[in-house]
Design a protein around this motif. Structure first.
Motif, short mmCIF file in Angstrom:
data_model
loop_
_atom_site.label_atom_id
_atom_site.label_comp_id
_atom_site.label_asym_id
_atom_site.label_seq_id
_atom_site.Cartn_x
_atom_site.Cartn_y
_atom_site.Cartn_z
N GLY B 22 0.82 -1.21 0.00
CA GLY B 22 0.00 0.00 0.00
C GLY B 22 0.85 1.25 0.00
N THR B 25 2.48 1.71 -3.42
CA THR B 25 1.44 2.13 -4.37
C THR B 25 1.16 3.62 -4.23
OG1 THR B 25 0.43 -0.04 -4.14
CG2 THR B 25 -0.91 1.65 -5.15
N LEU B 26 0.99 4.07 -2.98
CA LEU B 26 0.68 5.47 -2.73
C LEU B 26 1.79 6.38 -3.24
CD1 LEU B 26 -1.54 7.17 -1.32
CD2 LEU B 26 -0.07 7.20 0.70
N ILE B 30 1.52 9.23 -6.20
CA ILE B 30 1.87 10.64 -6.00
C ILE B 30 2.89 11.07 -7.05
CG2 ILE B 30 2.99 12.28 -4.43
CD1 ILE B 30 1.74 10.61 -2.12
N PHE B 214 -1.57 -1.39 -7.01
CA PHE B 214 -2.87 -1.09 -6.40
C PHE B 214 -3.78 -2.32 -6.46
CE2 PHE B 214 -7.31 0.15 -7.23
CZ PHE B 214 -7.60 0.81 -6.05
#
Lengths: 154, 252
Positions: B22, B25-26, B30, B214
């Protein structure tokens, strides 16, 4: 043969048969799945000219004539044959000479295509405006993306 | 390897992986959105509207990839009777359906200014719409059958039959005259000279990896939910319930 393997072969075999069947069906539908016809196909009588159909190709350079805000005349070509098009309406942003278009309408008695919808086809090229500019004037910055269409494959 | 095929061990492993996946992925989202929306230059013809491809193209790629994962899970479940593979297929379907919808909606919003229309029935758009219906059919079919084994089997057969659609989507722009343009990247010749300018290509690739991770993040979260639901009568799930005060109240 283990039952598990038998099952696997049955599934894979079934899928193979299904694939072949759908390919045959798609092949049979080939002409009906075509979104547009090229000018060469139209002039060879391959398009359903008695009903409404779509013709696609490049807008020939130097043929775009706008008589007023709405009426526009241009020639669609596949670099082999070409068809004159008349359209009354709002053109999409991407419409310009040298670009791909798809026009929907019908042929009139004089061989002119009366379009009631004009869609622009995107050429799948993406670059900044400066690069596009330098491609037009090659003595400027060096070009990294080739944008000049040598041939047009519809 | 076999150790993790048991739902109990997989549950624990997935729980350890999810925060890391996670987080990566974040970060990629961004970075990709920053590069795509601020750093990348506007397009010479489309201006800023081309930027929707940073969502559209990864969505469309993943809609097909997730379908292959779903069908693959179905096949493994069907042949080797591995429960975890069935759960992978079931957990993938809503993610794939969302990605397909995302590809269709973003494509439609892009089509209006670029082509001049929201929708045309050309081969690419139609086959992608069929993919959406296949996902919905899979979800509806599995929801209609209560017995988990029969539900998994029926879903797997439907998913496998629908695999035929995947090459059709991919090659539709090659086989037929379509309004949708052919692929700008992906074929062998285009790896050497893609028709996308590098500063536009890099955010697209970053966004693609972000979408890929994701999917796996959400997949693991959903599979953990599936595992708990299907193994709710086993001792180890009862143990988790006992050890978690927040859920103990709702399950007397």
């Amino acid at each position: 043969m283990k039952p598990r393997h038998k099952k696997l072969f049955l599934i894979v075999g079934g899928l193979a048969v299904l694939t072949v069947a759908s390919l045959l069906i798609l092949n049979a539908f080939r002409n009906n799945l075509v979104f547009y016809f090229t000018p060469t196909q139209v002039l060879a009588g391959k398009a359903p000219i008695h009903s409404e159909f779509r013709v696609g190709g490049l807008v020939e350079k130097g043929t775009v004539k706008k008589s007023d805000g709405l009426n526009v005349d241009f020639v669609v070509t596949d670099l082999n044959k070409s068809i004159p098009v008349h359209y009354r309406g709002i053109l999409p942003d991407l419409f310009r000479a040298g670009q791909g278009v798809v026009c929907q309408g019908r042929l009139n008695a004089r061989g002119q295509f009366i379009a009631d919808q004009v869609l622009a086809k995107h050429d799948a090229k993406y670059m900044p405006p400066e690069v596009a500019q330098s491609l037009k004037h090659p003595n400027g910055a060096t070009a990294q993306v080739d944008s000049t269409p040598q041939s047009y494959k519809p | 390897m076999y150790k993790y095929a048991s739902p109990k061990n997989f549950y624990a492993l997935a729980g350890r992986l999810i925060p890391w996946l996670g987080a990566v992925t974040l970060l990629l989202f961004i970075a990709g959105l920053y590069l795509g929306l601020y750093v990348a230059p506007p397009d010479y013809q489309q201006g800023d509207s081309y930027r929707i491809m940073f969502i559209h193209v990864p969505s469309a790629w993943m809609s097909m990839f997730v379908y292959m994962m779903m069908a693959g899970g179905g096949l493994v479940g069907l042949v080797w009777n591995i429960k975890l593979a069935d759960m992978l297929a079931t957990a993938s379907a809503p993610i794939g359906a969302s990605l397909t919808l995302s590809a269709l909606v973003t494509g439609s919003l892009w089509g209006r200014p670029t082509w001049g229309t929201y929708w045309v029935w050309d081969a690419r758009l139609t086959s992608e719409l069929i993919l959406f219906f296949l996902y919905m059919g899979f979800i509806a079919l599995q929801a209609a059958i209560d017995d988990p084994r029969r539900s998994a089997r029926a879903g797997a057969v439907l998913a496998l039959v629908g695999v035929v659609n995947i090459p059709i989507i991919h090659f539709s722009v090659v086989w037929w005259n379509t309004l949708h343009q052919p692929a700008s990247i992906g074929s062998l010749g285009k790896i050497v000279s893609p028709s996308i300018y590098p500063s536009m290509l890099h955010p697209l690739l970053i966004m693609s990896v972000a979408f890929f991770l994701f999917y796996f993040t959400v997949l693991l979260i959903r599979m953990r939910g599936e595992i708990l639901a299907r193994e709710r009568h086993t001792g180890w799930v009862a143990e988790i319930v006992r050890a978690t005060p927040e859920i103990r109240g709702t399950h007397p």
